[in-house]
Design an enzyme around this catalytic site. Structure first.
Site, PDB file in Angstrom:
ATOM      1  N   ASP A 123       0.925  -1.229  -0.094  1.00  0.00           N
ATOM      2  CA  ASP A 123       0.329   0.143   0.018  1.00  0.00           C
ATOM      3  C   ASP A 123       0.787   1.103   0.061  1.00  0.00           C
ATOM      4  O   ASP A 123       0.963   2.087   1.158  1.00  0.00           O
ATOM      5  CB  ASP A 123      -1.010  -0.059   1.114  1.00  0.00           C
ATOM      6  CG  ASP A 123      -2.146   0.972   0.999  1.00  0.00           C
ATOM      7  OD1 ASP A 123      -2.149   1.640  -0.370  1.00  0.00           O
ATOM      8  OD2 ASP A 123      -2.901   1.052   1.781  1.00  0.00           O
ATOM      9  N   ASN A 176      -7.769  -1.617   7.748  1.00  0.00           N
ATOM     10  CA  ASN A 176      -7.629  -0.740   8.822  1.00  0.00           C
ATOM     11  C   ASN A 176      -8.031   0.582   8.364  1.00  0.00           C
ATOM     12  O   ASN A 176      -7.627   1.617   8.806  1.00  0.00           O
ATOM     13  CB  ASN A 176      -6.314  -0.856   9.416  1.00  0.00           C
ATOM     14  CG  ASN A 176      -5.317  -0.701   8.494  1.00  0.00           C
ATOM     15  OD1 ASN A 176      -5.185  -0.407   7.405  1.00  0.00           O
ATOM     16  ND2 ASN A 176      -3.973  -0.723   9.159  1.00  0.00           N
ATOM     17  N   LEU A 202     -12.565   6.554   7.843  1.00  0.00           N
ATOM     18  CA  LEU A 202     -12.676   8.100   7.732  1.00  0.00           C
ATOM     19  C   LEU A 202     -13.256   8.206   9.460  1.00  0.00           C
ATOM     20  O   LEU A 202     -14.353   7.687   9.439  1.00  0.00           O
ATOM     21  CB  LEU A 202     -13.541   8.333   6.798  1.00  0.00           C
ATOM     22  CG  LEU A 202     -13.875   9.981   6.736  1.00  0.00           C
ATOM     23  CD1 LEU A 202     -14.122  10.565   5.360  1.00  0.00           C
ATOM     24  CD2 LEU A 202     -14.920  10.523   7.575  1.00  0.00           C
ATOM     25  N   HIS A 223      -7.946   7.838   6.714  1.00  0.00           N
ATOM     26  CA  HIS A 223      -6.666   7.051   6.699  1.00  0.00           C
ATOM     27  C   HIS A 223      -6.891   6.004   5.325  1.00  0.00           C
ATOM     28  O   HIS A 223      -7.658   5.162   5.233  1.00  0.00           O
ATOM     29  CB  HIS A 223      -6.296   6.159   7.906  1.00  0.00           C
ATOM     30  CG  HIS A 223      -5.426   4.912   7.675  1.00  0.00           C
ATOM     31  ND1 HIS A 223      -5.426   3.884   8.582  1.00  0.00           N
ATOM     32  CD2 HIS A 223      -4.261   4.946   7.060  1.00  0.00           C
ATOM     33  CE1 HIS A 223      -4.586   3.040   8.338  1.00  0.00           C
ATOM     34  NE2 HIS A 223      -3.570   3.785   7.430  1.00  0.00           N
ATOM     35  N   GLY A 266      -5.431   5.854  15.593  1.00  0.00           N
ATOM     36  CA  GLY A 266      -5.589   4.536  16.501  1.00  0.00           C
ATOM     37  C   GLY A 266      -6.239   3.388  15.819  1.00  0.00           C
ATOM     38  O   GLY A 266      -6.332   3.498  14.685  1.00  0.00           O
ATOM     39  N   SER A 267      -6.897   2.606  16.658  1.00  0.00           N
ATOM     40  CA  SER A 267      -7.764   1.771  15.939  1.00  0.00           C
ATOM     41  C   SER A 267      -9.167   2.138  15.946  1.00  0.00           C
ATOM     42  O   SER A 267      -9.354   3.112  16.916  1.00  0.00           O
ATOM     43  CB  SER A 267      -7.706   0.611  16.577  1.00  0.00           C
ATOM     44  OG  SER A 267      -8.105   0.547  18.094  1.00  0.00           O
ATOM     45  N   HIS A 302       3.615   4.984  13.528  1.00  0.00           N
ATOM     46  CA  HIS A 302       2.371   5.681  12.631  1.00  0.00           C
ATOM     47  C   HIS A 302       1.114   5.131  13.092  1.00  0.00           C
ATOM     48  O   HIS A 302       0.081   5.626  12.636  1.00  0.00           O
ATOM     49  CB  HIS A 302       2.740   4.959  11.155  1.00  0.00           C
ATOM     50  CG  HIS A 302       2.252   3.564  11.148  1.00  0.00           C
ATOM     51  ND1 HIS A 302       2.648   2.548  11.893  1.00  0.00           N
ATOM     52  CD2 HIS A 302       1.487   2.999  10.142  1.00  0.00           C
ATOM     53  CE1 HIS A 302       2.047   1.386  11.659  1.00  0.00           C
ATOM     54  NE2 HIS A 302       1.281   1.519  10.435  1.00  0.00           N
ATOM     55  N   GLY A 303       1.140   4.555  14.181  1.00  0.00           N
ATOM     56  CA  GLY A 303      -0.148   4.135  14.612  1.00  0.00           C
ATOM     57  C   GLY A 303      -0.243   3.142  15.896  1.00  0.00           C
ATOM     58  O   GLY A 303       0.908   3.096  16.485  1.00  0.00           O
ATOM     59  N   LYS A 350     -15.635   2.718   8.234  1.00  0.00           N
ATOM     60  CA  LYS A 350     -14.706   1.777   7.825  1.00  0.00           C
ATOM     61  C   LYS A 350     -15.002   0.852   6.591  1.00  0.00           C
ATOM     62  O   LYS A 350     -16.150   0.757   5.946  1.00  0.00           O
ATOM     63  CB  LYS A 350     -14.929   0.501   8.999  1.00  0.00           C
ATOM     64  CG  LYS A 350     -14.165   0.743  10.252  1.00  0.00           C
ATOM     65  CD  LYS A 350     -13.957  -0.501  10.936  1.00  0.00           C
ATOM     66  CE  LYS A 350     -13.448  -1.436  10.238  1.00  0.00           C
ATOM     67  NZ  LYS A 350     -12.224  -1.326   9.491  1.00  0.00           N
TER      68      LYS A 350
END
Lengths: 476, 176
Positions: free
Chosen positions: A95, A202, A205, A234, A374-375, A399-400, A475
């Site tokens: 990606d 993952n 928006l 993301h 985050g998640s 990055h996360g 998601k």
């Protein structure tokens, strides 16, 4: 991971000295607790990276590092083109230029409360997300090449966004050196209906609320205050990036012996920067970066349109746009002299410190914004690149949160519907085409993002500025 | 599973026939019983961020078929994918492990280009040349409820080998 294999340089810096084929040490920036929780594969992969030709200083891993493919996710490595240095398709990943951008709405939480459900529905129906979704734009061949050359700048010319957006995007929204001719017809075909789509996994928006400010001066420079509502997007380069990654990984794996490169792991597929294949990949990969930048620019425009319909007073200025999976030519101070090197960041954010010329003027004094996703359902953070991080990590940060649990384990532990209901109870609206994807991305499947950003700050990579909590999550 | 259990009571040749029927008309069951000891099956294995797909069968080609079913199962229930559309796929690379990745990536590309899911596969191998047929249907979001889109098959944990019991294993991590 066994902590015994590391030499402790400080509470947040751990080193594996070079042995065997390693040309440089491995350095992981994390707390002891984070390192203990990492899979042994993180060290194994970072050690493999340390064996690649032309690697400079160290093979780094960020506090959110986890087992990836080839490079660890959270891996950073720089290579000298004049010392047989390599560019690795595996070091960038599938990606290409996946990243995060954050928009400031100029609104406070109470402004959106009355329309929150409608806003979630409208965003969900407007933003193409998940498998099988297509964008509103269908690119012809020459339009595709223009997009791959122009990135967000191209999107702006097509009417997506505002001119002032560009200075808030890395590379001013347009990655130079992109060569659409090096992108295969198949990759372009995969992308022709995917511009302005979120993807899945993952990617998300989120509408978020600034819940805590850690550094008032930097927050003021970034234009955010406690209680503000922001929107974070993301996503990455979609099918085009995936196809470029797939094709060049294969080509580099097959070509490695002819370049005299021994790959400790085939996923580290690489070619000398100064070889025809290395140059071809750089041209294609940069086109992939532009695709991601254009994609996030179009999604930004779609998001602004939704807000304009429901909350016309929203400002929707772009705070910043960062990319995670890249290889970029940058100047860094190495052994007392400034050198141009190719920095791979695989699941790591560029985090230029204060004063760096590539930071927009309005933010230059405080450091580059570092947007940490985050998640779903957990906090996100905004950080700023720290002083002198050039010397620590080639100006890179986490990055996360990084996954703590496999997708398989997550689906065994949680039911998607229950996750959605539980989050709804906390005032967080989730909209997704499927519940299983929600279960796989359950907040508990990720590491504690607070511990990760804490480690990034204490290791001297980036300074904490603000914590964001989700209100709405779309998601893919 | 009822069909699979029933097969245990059939004679060997009948078993084989039934197994083929199951394979062709029930879109890729989790476990196909071909003989008393010989089974073909797929499974997932854990990876921190992504997911591992593994096919096990009595030939490399059949293990490749099962690995493809495992990959579809990352997205949706393979048994819920109808065999309405047939797609032919050809791959050629220098070794059999690279061929597994190439085969899975060819399927990922076809899924993306055609906005389809595949539930049934037939693979033929000649050395490191692969010719395959995949059957599937266009994605129906409400019916398939796809969990995730696969970005690519990777060389991580990539293995194609024969177990002591004679069965072949074909596995790798897919990036989602």
């Amino acid at each position: 991971m066994d902590i015994a294999r590391f030499v402790k340089r400080s509470a947040y810096e751990w080193e594996i000295a070079p042995t065997g084929n390693m040309r440089v040490p491995v350095i992981i920036y994390a707390s002891e607790a984070l390192i203990r929780d990492m899979d042994d594969k993180v060290a194994e992969q970072a050690v493999n990276v340390a064996a690649l030709p032309g690697i400079l200083k160290a093979s780094y891993a960020m506090p959110d590092a986890h087992w990836g493919y080839g490079f660890p996710i959270g891996g950073v490595a720089a290579f000298d083109p004049d010392d047989d240095g390599v560019v690795s398709a595996g070091g960038v990943g599938f990606d290409i230029s996946c990243g995060v951008r954050t928009l400031r709405t100029g609104l406070q939480r109470h402004h959106i409360e009355t329309v929150k459900t409608a806003l979630a529905e409208e965003l969900y129906t407007t933003i193409p997300a998940g498998i099988g979704s297509t964008g509103h734009l269908h690119l012809k061949r020459h339009e595709m090449d223009d997009m791959l050359r122009g990135g967000a700048e191209w999107a702006l010319q097509r009417g997506y966004g505002r001119p002032e957006d560009l200075e808030r995007i890395e590379e001013h929204g347009c990655m130079k050196g992109a060569e659409p001719a090096q992108v295969s017809a198949q990759a372009k075909k995969r992308q022709q209906d995917e511009m302005g789509t979120l993807g899945s996994g993952n990617h998300y928006l989120e509408v978020q609320e600034v819940r805590e400010i850690y550094n008032a001066a930097i927050a003021a420079a970034f234009g955010i205050a406690d209680g503000d509502v922001v929107v974070s997007i993301h996503c990455g380069s979609r099918g085009l990036g995936h196809q470029i990654g797939t094709e060049f990984l294969k080509e580099m794996v097959i070509a490695a012996p002819q370049y005299g490169i021994h790959l400790p792991d085939r996923e580290l597929a690489c070619a000398p920067i100064n070889s025809p294949l290395g140059q071809k990949y750089l041209g294609a990969m940069r086109a992939g970066i532009n695709c991601a930048l254009a994609n996030r620019q179009i999604l930004t425009d779609l998001t602004r349109n939704v807000f304009a319909r429901l909350l016309p007073e929203a400002d929707m200025a772009l705070l910043y746009d960062v990319s995670h999976n890249t290889c970029k030519l940058e100047e860094h101070l190495i052994d007392g002299r400034r050198r141009k090197v190719y920095v791979h960041r695989k699941g790591a954010t560029r985090a230029f410190g204060p004063g760096h010329p590539d930071i927009p003027e309005a933010l230059r004094a405080v450091g580059q914004p570092v947007l940490i996703g985050g998640s779903m359902g957990s906090a996100s953070y905004i950080l700023a690149g720290a002083e002198n991080n050039d010397q620590r990590s080639f100006s890179s940060a986490c990055h996360g949160a990084g996954r703590a649990m496999s997708r398989h384990a997550a689906t065994r532990r949680w039911r998607g519907r229950a996750v959605v209901d539980e989050l709804a109870g906390r005032g967080i609206i989730i909209r997704s085409p499927g519940y299983r994807g929600v279960a796989e991305e359950a907040p508990g499947a990720y590491k504690d993002v607070a511990a990760v950003v804490e480690a990034a700050e204490l290791a001297g990579l980036a300074n904490k500025v603000a914590r964001l909590e989700p209100l709405i999550c779309i998601k893919g | 599973m009822a069909v699979v259990s029933g097969m245990r009571y059939a004679g060997y040749s009948t078993r084989l026939t039934v197994a083929m029927v199951v394979f062709r008309h029930r879109a890729a069951p989790f476990c196909v019983l071909i003989g008393a000891e010989m089974t073909a099956y797929w499974e997932h294995f854990a990876h921190d961020a992504d997911i591992g797909v593994r096919g096990v069968a009595d030939s490399i080609a059949a293990a490749f078929e099962q690995a493809a079913v495992a990959m579809t199962a990352v997205i949706t229930d393979p048994a819920a994918v109808a065999s309405d559309v047939m797609v032919e796929i050809d791959c050629e690379v220098p070794d059999v492990e690279l061929l597994l990745v190439d085969w899975l990536n060819a399927l990922i590309c076809q899924m993306a280009l055609r906005k389809m899911l595949f539930g049934r596969f037939e693979v033929m191998l000649t050395g490191t040349q692969l010719h395959a047929t995949a059957w599937g249907e266009p994605v129906d979001v409400s019916r398939h409820a796809p969990a995730v889109e696969i970005k690519g098959a990777t060389y991580t944990e990539l293995k194609v080998y024969q177990q002591e019991d004679g069965r072949w294993v074909a596995q790798c991590i897919v990036d989602v």
